[in-house]
Write a protein that holds these residues in place. Structure first.
Motif, mmCIF file in Angstrom:
data_model
loop_
_atom_site.group_PDB
_atom_site.id
_atom_site.type_symbol
_atom_site.label_atom_id
_atom_site.label_comp_id
_atom_site.label_asym_id
_atom_site.label_seq_id
_atom_site.Cartn_x
_atom_site.Cartn_y
_atom_site.Cartn_z
ATOM 1 N N VAL A 86 0.818 -1.220 0.000
ATOM 2 C CA VAL A 86 0.000 0.000 0.000
ATOM 3 C C VAL A 86 0.850 1.267 0.000
ATOM 4 O O VAL A 86 0.343 2.350 -0.296
ATOM 5 N N SER A 87 2.132 1.154 0.327
ATOM 6 C CA SER A 87 3.014 2.328 0.322
ATOM 7 C C SER A 87 3.487 2.622 -1.094
ATOM 8 O O SER A 87 3.964 1.724 -1.797
ATOM 9 N N ASP A 88 3.402 3.875 -1.505
ATOM 10 C CA ASP A 88 3.782 4.266 -2.857
ATOM 11 C C ASP A 88 5.161 4.909 -2.935
ATOM 12 O O ASP A 88 5.553 5.409 -3.996
ATOM 13 N N CYS A 89 5.903 4.941 -1.831
ATOM 14 C CA CYS A 89 7.263 5.480 -1.852
ATOM 15 C C CYS A 89 8.032 4.882 -0.688
ATOM 16 O O CYS A 89 7.558 4.926 0.454
ATOM 17 N N ASP A 117 8.806 -2.421 -3.404
ATOM 18 C CA ASP A 117 8.097 -2.369 -4.684
ATOM 19 C C ASP A 117 7.845 -0.938 -5.172
ATOM 20 O O ASP A 117 7.309 -0.740 -6.255
ATOM 21 N N HIS A 118 8.247 0.052 -4.367
ATOM 22 C CA HIS A 118 8.159 1.460 -4.772
ATOM 23 C C HIS A 118 9.389 2.203 -4.262
ATOM 24 O O HIS A 118 9.282 3.240 -3.604
ATOM 25 N N LEU A 119 10.564 1.685 -4.578
ATOM 26 C CA LEU A 119 11.794 2.304 -4.090
ATOM 27 C C LEU A 119 12.006 3.653 -4.764
ATOM 28 O O LEU A 119 11.986 3.766 -5.993
ATOM 29 N N LEU A 120 12.219 4.668 -3.950
ATOM 30 C CA LEU A 120 12.483 6.015 -4.430
ATOM 31 C C LEU A 120 13.737 6.055 -5.297
ATOM 32 O O LEU A 120 14.739 5.399 -4.982
ATOM 33 N N ILE A 288 1.882 23.396 -1.847
ATOM 34 C CA ILE A 288 2.348 22.067 -2.248
ATOM 35 C C ILE A 288 3.078 22.184 -3.590
ATOM 36 O O ILE A 288 2.638 22.899 -4.486
ATOM 37 N N ALA A 289 4.192 21.467 -3.733
ATOM 38 C CA ALA A 289 4.979 21.537 -4.963
ATOM 39 C C ALA A 289 4.478 20.593 -6.041
ATOM 40 O O ALA A 289 4.494 20.924 -7.226
ATOM 41 N N HIS A 290 4.056 19.375 -5.641
ATOM 42 C CA HIS A 290 3.511 18.472 -6.649
ATOM 43 C C HIS A 290 2.611 17.408 -6.030
ATOM 44 O O HIS A 290 2.708 17.111 -4.841
ATOM 45 N N LEU A 291 1.728 16.883 -6.864
ATOM 46 C CA LEU A 291 0.907 15.736 -6.518
ATOM 47 C C LEU A 291 1.572 14.506 -7.122
ATOM 48 O O LEU A 291 1.860 14.483 -8.328
ATOM 49 N N ASP A 292 1.818 13.514 -6.303
ATOM 50 C CA ASP A 292 2.403 12.255 -6.774
ATOM 51 C C ASP A 292 1.255 11.289 -7.037
ATOM 52 O O ASP A 292 0.586 10.837 -6.109
ATOM 53 N N LEU A 293 1.021 10.956 -8.315
ATOM 54 C CA LEU A 293 -0.107 10.112 -8.680
ATOM 55 C C LEU A 293 0.161 8.629 -8.452
ATOM 56 O O LEU A 293 -0.757 7.818 -8.480
ATOM 57 N N GLY A 294 1.417 8.261 -8.245
ATOM 58 C CA GLY A 294 1.749 6.882 -7.916
ATOM 59 C C GLY A 294 1.970 6.004 -9.120
ATOM 60 O O GLY A 294 1.471 6.248 -10.222
#
Length: 373
Positions: A86-89, A117-120, A288-294
């Motif tokens: 469930v984590s996206d980053c 599975d979502h390594l920065l 906010i600088a950006h929205l991360d859509l995933g």
């Protein structure tokens, strides 16, 4: 360098403050993506209240913290990224210029393997174990919402014109549109979960909210609020009726999109797209600088994005029997899934089959509607 491992409740307030400071100042040191709220101490602590085996490794130099590495572990030494699934980053939060040795870190944590599975991007010591790299689209709003909208019109004039026209028609047909960027009504969160569960079933996907720990995690984060972090529920109303909603996480500079859903009775108006534009406008006004859509290939993400980050999946491992066994079990499953997702001639039939199965499953179930508080 000294590395100590703590349970969530053992982390001191000074350590938490240092962790937050690394994130708050990351954009000043050329690493703005470290500010993602999934990397925050609040997310880790919330997962720790819902899952066992949560640990935090703290690296120190001269007694001062220089890096924080949250993870989940089993008694056998199998480690996973916090909130894997469930984590996206995911990754290690650190001070500018800090470098680390992945093998040394795993030994200090008592891990044979660490799966992600979502390594920065930019986590070089971990990236050697990546088995795949994937785009994660974002919406840049650091120059303001009007600048973003102008860019959207220039890049996708038909899409922008159509979406804004649908918003106007939605307002004419069903009442004036109202966007609440930070809805505090828990009943609205339950409504979103109801919509999202129904969407999972319709499309043949696994219902995340059927897992008790994910539902509890969402409620935990909904009630988490500070200057540097919050669970953010945004709702689009037509008149007094909620028609689309989104629950995500906010840090000082990043809004991580997480659970979007809408009432399918309004699907012809594309309420999800309308909501995302309203969210971008409100987030820009808050700095906010950006929205991360995933991560994930979705048409709406391609339409809204301004650029893409990259995230990777895989694992880092020591030479250990547990690591070999874990990889032998996990690698074939991941390889098959990614092969299907990457090839339209495989993905489209699989997606259609899942949706057919979802319709059959949904038609055989009666789901209670959420109640108001």
């Amino acid at each position: 360098m000294n590395i100590s491992v703590y349970r969530p409740g053992e982390l001191t307030s000074a350590d938490r403050s240092a962790w937050t400071a690394f994130q708050s100042k990351a954009h000043l040191h050329g690493a703005p993506d470290l500010a993602n709220p999934f990397l925050s101490p609040e997310f880790t602590l919330a997962v720790g209240r819902c899952r066992r085996g949560v640990r935090i490794a703290v690296a120190r130099e001269n007694g001062e913290p220089v890096a924080f590495f949250p993870f989940q572990t089993t008694a056998a030494g199998v480690g996973r990224a916090i909130g894997l699934g469930v984590s996206d980053c995911q990754g290690l939060v650190h001070r500018p210029g800090f470098t680390w040795d992945a093998q040394e870190l795993l030994r200090a944590c008592g891990l044979a393997v660490w799966e992600f599975d979502h390594l920065l991007g930019g986590q070089t010591p971990f990236e050697a174990g990546a088995s795949g790299v994937f785009p994660s689209p974002v919406i840049d709003i650091d120059q303001g919402y009007e600048t973003y909208l102008e860019q959207l019109r220039a890049r996708s004039p038909k899409f922008t014109r159509t979406t804004l026209a649908k918003a106007r028609k939605l307002g004419r047909d069903h009442g004036e549109l109202r966007h609440v960027h930070d809805e505090r009504d828990p009943g609205a969160l339950r409504t979103l979960m109801h919509w999202k569960s129904a969407q999972y079933r319709r499309t043949g996907r696994s219902d995340r909210f059927a897992q008790d720990w994910i539902t509890r995690l969402a409620h935990q984060l909904f009630h988490s609020r500070s200057e540097s972090f919050a669970g953010l529920l945004s709702v689009l109303y037509a008149g007094d009726r909620p028609i689309a909603a989104h629950f995500g996480l906010r840090s000082e500079r990043v809004l991580a999109c997480w659970f979007p859903a809408y009432d399918p009775a309004f699907s012809k108006y594309s309420p999800g797209l309308v909501l995302h534009l309203r969210m971008a406008e409100a987030a820009a006004a808050e700095g906010i600088a950006h929205l991360d859509l995933g991560r994930g290939q979705k048409e709406y993400k391609d339409s809204l994005k301004t650029r893409e980050l990259t995230v990777s999946e895989g694992w880092v491992a020591r030479r250990h029997p547990v690591a070999l066994g874990h990889r032998a079990r996990r690698a074939p499953v991941r390889a098959l899934r990614n092969a299907v997702l990457a090839r339209p001639e495989l993905f489209e039939p699989a997606d259609k089959m899942l949706k057919r199965m979802g319709k059959i499953r949904s038609s055989g179930q009666v789901t209670a509607k959420p109640t108001k508080t």
